[in-house]
Design a protein around this motif. Structure first.
Motif, short mmCIF file in Angstrom:
data_model
loop_
_atom_site.label_atom_id
_atom_site.label_comp_id
_atom_site.label_asym_id
_atom_site.label_seq_id
_atom_site.Cartn_x
_atom_site.Cartn_y
_atom_site.Cartn_z
N VAL A 181 0.83 -0.98 0.04
CA VAL A 181 0.07 0.16 -0.06
C VAL A 181 0.79 1.15 0.04
CG1 VAL A 181 -1.75 1.22 1.18
CG2 VAL A 181 -1.66 -1.22 1.45
N THR A 182 0.92 2.02 -1.02
CA THR A 182 1.45 3.25 -0.98
C THR A 182 0.93 4.38 0.11
OG1 THR A 182 0.45 4.43 -2.63
CG2 THR A 182 2.23 3.00 -3.18
N THR A 183 1.98 5.12 0.22
CA THR A 183 1.72 6.17 1.41
C THR A 183 2.28 7.56 0.97
OG1 THR A 183 3.10 5.85 2.78
CG2 THR A 183 1.03 4.63 3.25
N GLN A 184 1.85 8.87 1.73
CA GLN A 184 2.64 9.86 1.83
C GLN A 184 3.86 9.98 2.48
OE1 GLN A 184 1.40 11.16 -1.14
NE2 GLN A 184 0.27 12.98 -0.22
N GLY A 185 4.81 9.50 2.36
CA GLY A 185 5.94 9.05 2.92
C GLY A 185 5.94 8.03 4.08
N CYS A 186 6.89 7.95 4.81
CA CYS A 186 6.98 6.57 5.71
C CYS A 186 6.30 7.00 6.95
CB CYS A 186 8.52 6.43 5.98
SG CYS A 186 8.82 5.00 7.13
N MET A 187 6.19 8.12 7.48
CA MET A 187 5.57 8.53 8.75
C MET A 187 3.92 8.27 8.36
SD MET A 187 5.51 9.35 11.57
CE MET A 187 7.30 9.80 11.83
N LEU A 286 4.03 -6.39 15.09
CA LEU A 286 5.41 -5.69 14.97
C LEU A 286 5.32 -4.78 13.74
CD1 LEU A 286 8.42 -4.82 15.62
CD2 LEU A 286 9.06 -6.78 14.33
N ILE A 287 5.54 -3.31 13.93
CA ILE A 287 5.56 -2.28 13.04
C ILE A 287 6.99 -2.02 12.48
CG2 ILE A 287 4.88 0.25 12.31
CD1 ILE A 287 2.60 -0.18 14.18
N GLU A 288 7.56 -2.25 11.45
CA GLU A 288 9.17 -2.32 11.29
C GLU A 288 9.48 -1.03 10.45
OE1 GLU A 288 12.79 -5.26 9.70
OE2 GLU A 288 10.81 -5.63 9.19
N ASP A 289 9.92 -0.06 10.96
CA ASP A 289 10.48 1.06 10.22
C ASP A 289 11.79 0.85 9.42
OD1 ASP A 289 11.29 3.53 9.13
OD2 ASP A 289 10.92 4.64 11.07
N ASP A 290 11.72 0.63 8.22
CA ASP A 290 12.92 0.14 7.42
C ASP A 290 13.50 1.25 6.45
OD1 ASP A 290 14.71 -1.95 6.85
OD2 ASP A 290 13.99 -2.01 4.78
N ILE A 291 13.06 2.66 6.93
CA ILE A 291 13.43 3.58 5.97
C ILE A 291 14.96 3.87 5.64
CG2 ILE A 291 13.84 5.39 7.95
CD1 ILE A 291 12.15 7.25 5.98
N TYR A 292 15.74 3.28 6.48
CA TYR A 292 17.45 3.19 6.42
C TYR A 292 17.87 2.17 5.46
CZ TYR A 292 16.97 7.30 9.13
OH TYR A 292 16.69 8.69 9.70
N GLY A 312 2.20 -12.86 9.00
CA GLY A 312 1.51 -11.79 8.65
C GLY A 312 1.46 -10.56 9.68
N LEU A 313 2.44 -10.79 11.01
CA LEU A 313 2.25 -9.95 12.00
C LEU A 313 3.07 -8.66 11.83
CD1 LEU A 313 1.75 -12.60 14.96
CD2 LEU A 313 0.05 -10.68 14.47
N VAL A 314 4.10 -8.93 10.97
CA VAL A 314 5.02 -7.82 10.64
C VAL A 314 4.59 -6.76 9.65
CG1 VAL A 314 7.53 -7.17 10.19
CG2 VAL A 314 6.99 -9.38 11.23
N MET A 315 4.57 -5.40 9.91
CA MET A 315 4.01 -4.37 9.06
C MET A 315 5.28 -3.36 8.90
SD MET A 315 0.81 -3.50 11.38
CE MET A 315 -0.19 -2.77 10.42
N LEU A 316 5.84 -3.87 7.35
CA LEU A 316 7.15 -3.15 7.14
C LEU A 316 6.78 -1.85 6.68
CD1 LEU A 316 10.45 -4.38 5.68
CD2 LEU A 316 9.09 -2.55 4.51
N CYS A 317 7.67 -0.61 7.14
CA CYS A 317 7.10 0.53 6.60
C CYS A 317 8.60 1.15 5.80
CB CYS A 317 6.69 1.65 7.22
SG CYS A 317 4.84 1.15 8.17
N SER A 318 8.38 1.97 4.76
CA SER A 318 9.61 2.66 4.17
C SER A 318 8.94 3.75 3.36
CB SER A 318 10.35 1.68 3.60
OG SER A 318 11.66 2.22 3.09
N SER A 319 10.03 4.32 2.71
CA SER A 319 9.89 5.43 1.71
C SER A 319 11.37 5.55 0.96
CB SER A 319 9.59 6.57 2.35
OG SER A 319 10.53 7.30 2.87
N ARG A 329 7.59 12.99 -1.03
CA ARG A 329 6.63 12.21 0.25
C ARG A 329 6.10 10.87 -0.57
NH1 ARG A 329 8.65 12.99 3.76
NH2 ARG A 329 6.74 12.21 4.89
N VAL A 330 6.78 10.13 -0.95
CA VAL A 330 6.43 8.61 -1.70
C VAL A 330 7.08 7.68 -0.60
CG1 VAL A 330 6.73 6.95 -3.39
CG2 VAL A 330 6.47 9.56 -3.85
N GLY A 331 5.99 6.97 -0.04
CA GLY A 331 6.09 5.76 1.02
C GLY A 331 5.37 4.73 0.64
#
Length: 478
Positions: A181-187, A286-292, A312-319, A329-331
């Protein structure tokens, strides 16, 4: 790029790495003279051009120096580099978010002209391929039937989602465009994931210290924070977390497992697997912030916790905000079993993501430009990291300790306990230097004798002078 150029690039990098290892292990010592270009060329069976490139790479990283009419000499001294950070204390906090006033002051400096922004963990303009991005934007608009003026589908641009799925192969991900799912940035991705699995008043465990934007997100959602101490070498203290979730009803965890901000630490693969299995037993998301994650200095892209997710419990986020285009602002997020909830939240809060920027970034990935850009950027950031650390060793008091990031943008600096990070921030600002005081990286301002600085700007004379000025201020406060 043809095969000959690729082969030459591989050769000079390989030779430079061998020299780096010998210098770091003190086999080659400060002041030792290296082989001449002609002698190195003959010894290694390479062209003089390749030998020159190897020495230039070492010089750019600060390992060697060229002396007029004398040749190349070792400059780097491992014994002078500041000590690594100590293990953290296990005491932690469990309270509502605060530290707002300091944070507002730091944010204000990020838009001020004439300030050297060591506080800003974003790529400098010279690291962004502006011309190629503009070309991708024009191509995307031209190829779109509506010239990118219409709404995107709710889940996001299809080309971009396909490319995110394709790049997941690098961290052993097995996903399709339908999982993204795309978002407006990682935040925004982090907020959607938090809203999908928590309600106001719930407790979320996070690593400590951590990025101050996460605290703001928690506060806006009415969540409580359980700070988990972070080891500078292995990441979040899983043993502490295991004990905590037995006593406290933790509804979710939010961790940065690759090059966490501000420590720059990477959680080893076996610890990531352990974390996933620990939370799976309790069915804690687990929400995993993988922006780096793409900003690694080593040879391979590190795995993620999502790599080990079977339920399916890990929710990976990045941008691409840290790697390519902060302002676009593409995440995206890969929310696993919670995808329907996240799509529903996106529909409610933003309807769809911006069409032109998503299409442009999708095309930038598809044409291979992103991979080429990242190869150059990782090299530039690694070089900057080494030069900044060497400058700190030259200009800060000897008792100073500094993190050893294996990727990302930032250095976490521990100073004498007499030094107050916020007071240092105020004094540095008078000299037009902005830093991030340690207080803003916890809910209770506990990291008082720490600061974070970013090496997102390539090392230059202005940076050297700024670090020198900071060192004098720290010495005066010690």
């Amino acid at each position: 790029m043809d095969g000959t150029i690729l082969k030459e690039e591989f050769l000079y990098s390989q030779i430079a790495e061998r020299f780096e290892t010998q210098i770091e292990n003190n086999i080659l010592k400060t002041g030792d003279k290296l082989l001449s270009l002609r002698a190195l060329s003959k010894e290694q069976g390479i062209s003089i051009s390749t030998a020159f490139k190897a020495y230039i790479e070492l010089e750019n990283k600060g390992f060697i120096e060229a002396r007029a009419k004398s040749g190349y000499f070792v400059r780097y001294n491992p014994s002078k580099i500041p000590k690594p950070l100590d293990k953290p204390e296990t005491e932690t906090s469990f309270e509502n978010v605060g530290v707002d006033e300091i944070l507002r002051m730091v944010h204000k400096t990020m838009s001020q002209e004439g300030v050297v922004k060591l506080s800003q963990a974003v790529p400098s303009a010279e690291l962004i391929p502006v011309a190629k991005l503009s070309k991708a934007m024009m191509e995307a608009i031209r190829k779109s039937p509506t010239n990118c003026t219409g709404y995107e589908e709710i889940q996001g641009n299809l080309t971009l989602r396909k490319q995110v799925a394709k790049h997941a192969f690098g961290w052993n991900g097995n996903i399709t465009e339908n999982d993204v799912v795309t978002t407006q940035g990682c935040m925004e991705a982090l907020v959607f994931c938090l809203k999908a699995v928590t309600e106001a008043g719930d407790t979320v465990a996070i690593d400590s210290p951590t990025y101050f934007g996460i605290f703001n997100a928690m506060k806006s959602l009415g969540l409580k924070v359980l700070e988990i101490p972070t080891d500078p070498e292995t990441g979040a203290n899983l043993e502490y977390l295991e004990k905590a979730i037995e006593k406290i009803p933790v509804k979710a965890c939010l961790f940065v497992t690759n090059f966490a901000n501000p420590l720059g630490v990477i959680m080893p693969d076996h610890r990531k697997k352990q974390l996933v299995e620990l939370l799976a037993k309790k069915q804690i998301p687990l929400i995993e912030d993988d922006i780096y994650g793409e900003m690694y200095f080593g040879k391979t892209r590190p795995k993620t916790c999502k790599s080990f997710d079977k339920e399916g419990l890990v929710m990976l986020c990045s941008s691409v905000s840290k790697t390519l285009a902060p302002g676009y602002r593409v995440g995206w997020c890969i929310p696993g079993k919670f995808i329907d909830k996240v799509i529903s939240l996106k529909l409610t809060h933003s309807v769809s993501s911006a069409t032109p920027t998503q299409a442009a970034i999708g095309l930038f990935f598809e044409t291979g430009r992103y991979d080429l850009h990242m190869r150059k950027m990782r090299k530039a950031l690694h070089t900057s990291c080494l030069r900044y650390i060497q400058a700190i060793s030259d200009y800060f008091p000897k008792e100073t300790k500094v993190s050893r990031p294996q990727g990302g943008y930032v250095l976490w600096i521990e100073m004498n306990k007499k030094v107050n990070g916020f007071e240092l921030f105020q004094q540095a600002l008078k000299q037009n230097i902005s830093i991030s005081p340690g207080q803003i990286f916890s809910t209770d301002a506990r990291f008082t004798n720490y600061i974070r600085i970013s090496f997102g700007t390539p090392y230059n004379e202005e940076i050297r002078i700024s670090i020198q000025k900071l060192g004098k201020l720290v010495e005066g406060m010690s």
